[in-house]
Design a protein around this motif. Sequence first.
Motif, PDB file in Angstrom:
ATOM      1  N   LYS A   9       0.834  -1.204   0.000  1.00 36.34           N
ATOM      2  CA  LYS A   9       0.000   0.000   0.000  1.00 36.34           C
ATOM      3  C   LYS A   9       0.868   1.253   0.000  1.00 36.34           C
ATOM      4  N   GLU A  13       0.885   4.101  -3.000  1.00 37.94           N
ATOM      5  CA  GLU A  13       0.597   5.513  -2.708  1.00 37.94           C
ATOM      6  C   GLU A  13       1.690   6.424  -3.265  1.00 37.94           C
ATOM      7  N   TYR A  17       0.664   9.323  -5.740  1.00 33.35           N
ATOM      8  CA  TYR A  17       0.712  10.721  -5.304  1.00 33.35           C
ATOM      9  C   TYR A  17       2.042  11.414  -5.574  1.00 33.35           C
ATOM     10  N   ASP A  83       2.619  10.194   4.529  1.00 28.60           N
ATOM     11  CA  ASP A  83       1.734  10.415   3.391  1.00 28.60           C
ATOM     12  C   ASP A  83       2.547  10.947   2.209  1.00 28.60           C
TER      13      ASP A  83
END
Length: 207
Positions: A9, A13, A17, A83
Amino acid sequence: YNESASIEKTVLEIERYAPEFDYMIINDCSTDHTEEICRKNGFPVISLPVNLGIGGAVQTGYRYALEKGYDMAVQVDGDGQHDPAFLNKMADHLEQHDLDMVIGSRFIEKKGFQSSGMRRIGIHYFTQLIRLLTGKVITDPTSGLRMAGRSVIKMFAYNYPVDYPEPESVTFALRHGKKVEEIPVVMRERSGGVSSISMTKSVYYMI
């Protein structure tokens, strides 16, 4: 290390992104299915032959970045806490302000996961210690989400703290005259696996 629950995951990401970024997974001799997942998905991975710990694994990444000629390198934890949506913002800040390092801090705007109460006490301890040693206030000295320019890549490729390196490495950079700033980011709780920092190790970490 042993991030089979979240590594896929995390990488997806990054690809979604931060597609402008190349990435390399440093697998620190995991004993779970981390390497198998990386190979199955075709993720680029360097698998260390022995477990070097956080410092050795991160230094491997910097050594790779130096030898491949990258102008900047960013650490992203494999546990899902960081993130990747913030990576471009960090790169822009590094370039626009002519910095050597940018640290993503969860404590500037105090959004997202703020860590446990005990860990925040330890983080405050490191903030004050770094301020005493360097005169610089770093609000999130244990943050692993940090981006380095070419000069810091070269420095860390050959000299990097071995044990719980985040506060020591930023102190090392500041003491060598590097320009370091923080920007606000939002961090998340670990999505799987087990943290390397237990209650007992927290005391050792601060010492």
